[in-house]
Each structure stands twice: as C-alpha cells, then as structure tokens.
Write a protein that holds these residues in place. Structure first.
Motif, PDB file in Angstrom:
ATOM      1  N   TRP A 396       7.016  16.257   8.977  1.00  0.00           N
ATOM      2  CA  TRP A 396       6.546  14.813   8.774  1.00  0.00           C
ATOM      3  C   TRP A 396       5.328  15.239   9.233  1.00  0.00           C
ATOM      4  O   TRP A 396       3.676  14.438   8.445  1.00  0.00           O
ATOM      5  N   MET A 400       1.624  15.148   6.862  1.00  0.00           N
ATOM      6  CA  MET A 400       0.615  13.904   7.732  1.00  0.00           C
ATOM      7  C   MET A 400      -0.699  14.811   7.187  1.00  0.00           C
ATOM      8  O   MET A 400      -2.000  14.402   6.546  1.00  0.00           O
ATOM      9  N   ARG A 413      -5.899   5.595   6.232  1.00  0.00           N
ATOM     10  CA  ARG A 413      -6.007   6.335   8.169  1.00  0.00           C
ATOM     11  C   ARG A 413      -4.526   6.379   8.193  1.00  0.00           C
ATOM     12  O   ARG A 413      -3.974   6.429   7.544  1.00  0.00           O
ATOM     13  N   PRO A 414      -4.698   7.147   8.904  1.00  0.00           N
ATOM     14  CA  PRO A 414      -3.261   8.084   9.632  1.00  0.00           C
ATOM     15  C   PRO A 414      -1.958   6.876   9.612  1.00  0.00           C
ATOM     16  O   PRO A 414      -0.985   7.033   9.545  1.00  0.00           O
ATOM     17  N   THR A 415      -2.347   5.815  10.021  1.00  0.00           N
ATOM     18  CA  THR A 415      -0.515   4.787  10.382  1.00  0.00           C
ATOM     19  C   THR A 415      -0.921   4.162   9.381  1.00  0.00           C
ATOM     20  O   THR A 415       0.730   3.836   8.879  1.00  0.00           O
ATOM     21  N   GLU A 416      -1.609   4.532   7.646  1.00  0.00           N
ATOM     22  CA  GLU A 416      -1.089   3.122   6.512  1.00  0.00           C
ATOM     23  C   GLU A 416       0.263   4.709   5.624  1.00  0.00           C
ATOM     24  O   GLU A 416       0.342   4.302   5.134  1.00  0.00           O
ATOM     25  N   GLU A 418       0.987   6.653   7.676  1.00  0.00           N
ATOM     26  CA  GLU A 418       2.820   6.654   8.481  1.00  0.00           C
ATOM     27  C   GLU A 418       3.528   5.457   7.783  1.00  0.00           C
ATOM     28  O   GLU A 418       4.916   5.495   8.115  1.00  0.00           O
ATOM     29  N   ARG A 419       2.719   4.312   7.710  1.00  0.00           N
ATOM     30  CA  ARG A 419       3.232   3.624   6.606  1.00  0.00           C
ATOM     31  C   ARG A 419       4.224   3.046   5.476  1.00  0.00           C
ATOM     32  O   ARG A 419       5.465   3.100   5.405  1.00  0.00           O
ATOM     33  N   ARG A 422       7.539   5.916   5.657  1.00  0.00           N
ATOM     34  CA  ARG A 422       8.229   5.287   6.207  1.00  0.00           C
ATOM     35  C   ARG A 422       9.465   4.309   5.012  1.00  0.00           C
ATOM     36  O   ARG A 422      10.132   3.973   5.197  1.00  0.00           O
TER      37      ARG A 422
END
Length: 714
Positions: A396, A400, A413-416, A418-419, A422
């Motif tokens: 994972w 990324m 962005r990293p959070t986007e 990751e979302r 998922r």
C-alpha cells in the motif's frame, strides 16, 4: 549562418549540402542547435513549415553521430499515427545516408514490424499509447535504457488532455529506466504561455531553454463570403474551390459529413478526412491531394497538424474556428514555398464576420490562447495504479509513494489517493492481503481482458461502434447513441450513404452496406461547436469599443460588420459584465453581455440559475446571456445581486452546483463513485480555477434601458 553548420558532423553536413542543398541553417535551427547541444530541455516555437522538425533532428543526429552507442538513441513521439507516417520519410531522408536507422511503431504497423532483431533503431517514432505497450515488453524495453533524447512533436496537442498527463508519466518512467535525466525537446507552432509549457515539459529536472522565432512577414490574402442561405452559401463555396487544390475546414465531424453530401457531384476529386474515418479512407484522401491533379478535401482538425500536404491554392474556413491556435494551424497549410497564404471564410451571420475579424487581429498581434494542463488527472492516475498492480502484489505504502512522486499527479493530495484506494477495495477492484494490494475480481472482469490491454491508453473508445462491411472492410466509427437511435436506418460516413443492417453490441460493431437512400445526418458525441475562446471574444469586444476593425475589408463586408456592431450597446467592451433589461414578447428579459468566451458564459449561466432560483431560466451564447423568470420588480438589481453571489462562491461550492458530465468521456470513470467522479472531474471539465480568476476582477455595469436593442450576437 555558418557558425553552427561548420561544427556539425561531416556526414550530416554532406547530407544537408549534397542532398538537400543546405549550406547554412535557419535562425530557429541555429538557436535550437545551441540550446540542445548544451544539454537543456528545449521547447521550440516556430510557425507551421518554419523548420521545427529539422531544428530538433539536426542537433540530435549530430550528437548521435559524434557519440555513437548501442540501443535506441532518440524517441520521436507524435500525437497521431498519420503524423508519424508523414515524418518517417523526412527522418529517413536525413538519417539513412548517415547509416542511422529509423523505425516507426504504432497500431497501424503490422505486428511483425513492431519489433526488432539484433540492433535496435537509432530513431524510434511512436505514439504515447504504443510507448506504453513497449514499456511492458521486458526484453525490448531494455533497449530504451540508452535513450538520450525524446522529441515531442505538436506538443500543444497534448498539454490540455489526459494523453498529455500520460505522456508526462511515460517520460518519468523513461528516466527511471535509463537511470538518468533524458533530454526532452518539444515542438509546437502555437502556445500563448510557452514558458509555462516548457516548465510543464521539463518538470524542473534540469536546465531549460525556450527557442521562439516569430514568423517572417509574408503576404496573406483573406476573403469573406457572408450568406445566410445555406444553398447559396454552398454554391459560393463551389465557385471558390473549383479548379483549385483546396482544404475546406469545418469545426465538427457531423458538419464535415453534411457539407460533403452537399458538395458531392459539384466538385471534382472531392474527398473527406476526419478522425472517425478508417485509416485507409484518410490515406486515400491524403494521397489524392498529393497527386498531380490535386483534390479538394473537406476536413476537421485532423489536417491541422504537421502532415505535409504539399502546395495548395486555398484554405477555406466554413464558419470561424473556435480558437486562434486552430486558425494559425489551418492558415499555415497555405502559403508555402514562397506563395502568399490565401484563406477564404464562408460565413452565415454578421456575428461570424465579427469573430473572424477578431481571430485575424489576434493572429496579427501574435496573441494565442494559453494552454492549461489538467489539475486533477484521476483518469490517468487510475490507469497507472492498475498498471502497477497487474505486474504483481504491491505494498500500500509503496504504491502511494510511487504514484504521488509523479509530477503529473502533484495536484492530488495523499488523503485523496488513500480515499480512492479504499473505494476501489470496497468495490472489489482491488484485493488486499494485509498491507499488500493486487487486482480484485472486478478489475479482472472490467480491465483484465486481452492481457490488460485496455490500460495501455487513456483514450475513451467505449462510446463508438466500428462500421464494417460484410466483407470485413473498415469504414469508420459511429457514435453509439446515433447507432442505437438509428439502428435500422441509413447513415452518411466518408461521404457515402450506408444502410445499417446488423448491430453486434457485444463487440461494438455495426455492419453497413451501400445505400441509395437519403441518409441520416450523422452525429458524434462532442462533435458540436464548442464556441469561441475567451481570447477571441475579448478581441471582439475590443472591436466593438473601437467601432471598427483594423483589417482592410471591402465596402460590403465593412457595412455588414458596422451593422453587427451597432446591435451591441455602445457602452459594452470586452472588459466586464454589462446588464440591461428589455421587454420581449411582453416579458421582462435581462441580458448580460459577457465577452469572456463561450465556456465561461455556459458556467456563469448554470451558476446564475442556482443563485436566482428554480423559476429562472438562463440561456448563454458567445457574447450574451439571457435571463427570464427573475421576477417582475427590480429584476436588474436581482440579477446583479446574483452575479455577486456567483463571484462569492468557492471552487468547492461551484463544483457542488454544476451538473456532472457524461462519464463515457473518461475511460476509467466507471471505477469511481458519483461523489469521487464529481470531485475529480468537474474542476478540469469546467475549468473552475480559470473561471474564478476571470470573474474575480470583473466590473458589473447596469446599462440604461435606452441602449440599442441587441441583435443576434450570441
């Protein structure tokens, strides 16, 4: 200029002097040689037929001849297979006499020709999609470790598209394969913001140089035909092209087919050329044009790019093009080899004359539209994600890190990410084993056919059917919506009428046979006119302010333009928004004059409806928005207040309000939820950042009700 010429490798000098009769280089070639030989990433901007190809080829050949080494030395990447086919002859004329080899690799090359045994070619000519295929070849891809140069032709055709994002990722992967920074060279005839495009190409990896050469002054002839009646307009066009070698540009594929039908039997040696025709039909048109007898070709932007179509007598533009960039490319087809350029505009309305004048004035001032790369290229991100996973289990964190390290994905962005991952896990597109990721069953079903070949391209093709004869001959491609709505009817394709006799939905094939019936007016998704760019509309507003054009129009055309300008209130120019109220058929209509481009006006209209309420109706055109249902009292004040409310919206709020486009324009959009699709696609589809920047500083002016009644400037 002999300073650079005398330093070139002896065999290269011999080719230039003995075979081509060159004893010096043009300015653009001299300057490009200095920049490229110095090791900088270089963008060469020069007009069509200005020697750009040689400006890149000569210094690269010189370096390869002086520092010969095994493996592919240079990749030449072009946006179309036709351009590669055309440039192959030019590259071979330079390279083969010096014992440098050239090979082309794309989908129309027979499979046996897409490989090499023993020594690889020095120059490999390829499309981004075929380069993706080649990078999957374990053995052949190793010969790319020695690549020292990448030449990207017609760079402007890539920048604003997902193919451009894919190209940037491929260039990064080539650097990784080679273990060093491969020198990048871009070629383009037009770019309003060349320094930004050079930075986009180079990614700040090393030194970069811009070589920009202004077009030499040369004679140009323009003529205008303004005729509202279609039959009379067609007859005038016939008179223009009769006995001449001509390219007739239209702005859509359906428009090309319609005009081809109208001209059939009235123009000798008539052909058609657009992206939905089979390669065989397109080549037939190109070969006819290069014959001694010449031809007349009705075409779209497919003949804008650098394909050498030789001498021609006239370029005809049916309706103004959408951008100054397209106009320059099309005009550049004419006026070669010392002859004056000759462009005839065939127009329907006075408004089209105004826009044509605006386009030519922008070209005179050397003003071209800026290019804006995608900010949220999730379509390409999904492609690269699954290309990585299909090679084997991936951690994972590793996945990324690899994806986010690409400069092309710097806006994500990293959070986007990751979302997104998922979501793909939840939907079965990705399977997990602890921290390890691998393709899930849904990915195998949707993407895994034919060894994952759908991942090699980001071009969406699911919305089209291949039109085939019963004998298996390819005719072209038809829009799926058109086929589904006319499944037992006739169709016009390639200037011929066909009957659709069988539809194979499983393989996206429709069987067609020749017909003598009337033929339906064929349409393709996205083939309608997009409207004029902001640059064109702003110049049209300036012409209104100046009350005339700088062009030396004839008296009839000048009178038509004068009448068109008189229909626009005298206070209006291209700088802001101008609001006035008038009664129309007993109703109160508020008109908003906006000379900021068709796309800007479409977005503004959608947001105005939201801010005014559901009872309001807003239509938009190139210069004008019409608002109805805004109330019976204080309508001007209400509309101005709504405009200020639109100005106050954040980019996120705008994205929530605007409707989502059809998914089939994005190849991998089916993998996204509705929420993710809207979030990732809308900012680039509607150019929300640019819209906000344009609107931020605009003055909103209320016009007096006594202003002249507007006409058809929309």
């Amino acid at each position: 200029m002999a300073s650079v010429f005398s330093t070139l490798h002896e065999s290269l000098r011999q080719v230039l002097s003995q075979r081509l009769g060159w004893f010096e280089l043009r300015e653009v070639q001299e300057r490009a040689c200095v920049a490229i030989s110095g090791g900088s990433d270089t963008l060469v901007i020069a007009p069509t037929a200005g020697g750009k190809s040689e400006a890149a080829l000569i210094p690269v050949m010189d370096a390869v001849l002086k520092n010969g080494q095994p493996g592919v030395a240079c990749l030449y990447i072009a946006p179309t297979k036709a351009l590669i086919n055309d440039q192959e002859e030019r590259f071979s004329a330079f390279c083969l006499p010096t014992s440098l080899s050239v090979m082309k690799w794309h989908g129309d090359v027979p499979k046996g020709g897409r490989s090499w045994k023993g020594e690889p070619p020095h120059f490999l000519m390829i499309t981004p999609e075929s380069l993706e295929v080649l990078l999957q070849e374990r053995e052949l891809s190793q010969d790319l470790r020695q690549v020292r140069f990448v030449i990207v032709d017609e760079l402007h055709a890539f920048v604003e598209t997902d193919r451009g994002v894919h190209l940037r990722v491929l260039l990064d992967r080539l650097d990784e394969l080679a273990g060093r920074k491969i020198q990048r060279i871009g070629l383009s005839a037009t770019a309003g913001n060349p320094q930004e495009i050079l930075s986009w190409l180079s990614d700040g990896r090393q030194g970069q140089k811009l070589v920009e050469v202004a077009p030499a002054p040369r004679e140009k002839h323009f003529s205008f035909i303004i005729e509202p009646d279609e039959d009379l307009r067609t007859s005038a066009l016939v008179r223009v092209v009769t006995g001449r070698k001509a390219l007739v540009f239209v702005n859509s594929r359906s428009g090309a087919e319609h005009l081809m039908k109208a001209l059939s039997g009235r123009v000798r040696n008539l052909h058609i050329h657009h992206s939905s025709l089979s390669p065989v039909m397109r080549r037939k048109a190109e070969e006819a044009f290069l014959s001694e007898d010449g031809a007349c070709i009705v075409c779209t932007s497919t003949l804008e790019l650098g394909i050498d179509i030789g001498d021609l007598d006239v370029v005809v533009q049916v309706g103004p093009p959408d951008t100054v960039s397209s106009f320059l490319q099309r005009m550049g087809r004419s006026g070669r080899r010392g002859r004056p350029a000759f462009v005839v505009f065939v127009l329907e309305t006075p408004c089209q004359l105004l826009c044509s004048c605006a386009i030519i004035e922008c070209a005179i001032d050397r003003r071209v539209e800026n290019l804006h790369p995608p900010e949220q290229p999730y379509n390409v991100l999904l492609q690269q994600l699954f290309l990585a996973l299909q090679k084997g289990r991936t951690g994972w964190g590793t996945l990324m890190k690899t994806l986010l390290a690409r400069p092309a994905f710097s806006g994500i962005r990293p959070t986007e990410l990751e979302r997104l991952i998922r979501h793909l896990v939840d939907e079965g597109f990705i399977a997990t084993d602890g921290e390890m990721l691998m393709p899930g069953t849904e990915a195998e079903r949707v993407l895994g056919r034919s060894n994952w070949k759908d991942l090699y391209s980001v071009i969406a093709g699911g919305g089209e059917y291949r039109a085939m004869t019963p004998e298996g001959e390819a005719v072209g491609k038809l829009d799926a919506r058109f086929v589904n709505s006319h499944s037992d009817g006739d169709v016009t394709l390639g200037g011929q009428i066909w009957s659709m006799v069988k539809c194979d939905e499983g393989h996206n094939i429709v069987v067609v046979v020749p017909s003598v019936a009337g033929g339906a007016r064929t349409f393709w998704r996205g083939s309608g006119e997009a409207g004029f760019s902001g640059l064109i509309c702003e110049r049209a507003g300036a012409i209104r302010k100046e009350r005339t054009t700088r062009l030396p129009l004839g008296d009839p055309e000048r009178a038509i333009l004068h009448n068109a300008l008189q229909t626009i209130p005298k206070e209006v120019d291209g700088s802001g928004l101008f609001v006035r109220e008038r009664k129309r058929a007993g109703r109160r209509i508020v008109e908003v004059y906006s000379f900021h481009g068709s796309r800007f006006n479409r977005v503004l209209a959608l947001l105005l409806v939201h801010c005014l309420g559901e009872k309001s109706r807003v239509s938009s055109g190139d210069f004008l928005l019409r608002v109805s249902g805004a109330g019976k009292q204080d309508t001007i004040a209400r509309v101005i207040a709504a405009l200020e409310a639109v100005r106050a919206l954040s980019p996120g709020e705008i994205a929530e309000i605007l409707p989502a486009p059809q998914r089939d324009a994005w190849k991998f959009a089916g993998l996204l939820s509705d929420h993710l699709f809207r979030k990732t696609v809308l900012p680039d589809y509607y150019h929300i950042t640019e819209f906000k920047q344009r609107l931020a500083g605009m003055a909103v002016t209320a016009l007096p009700p006594s202003a002249p009644e507007p006409g058809t400037g929309e």
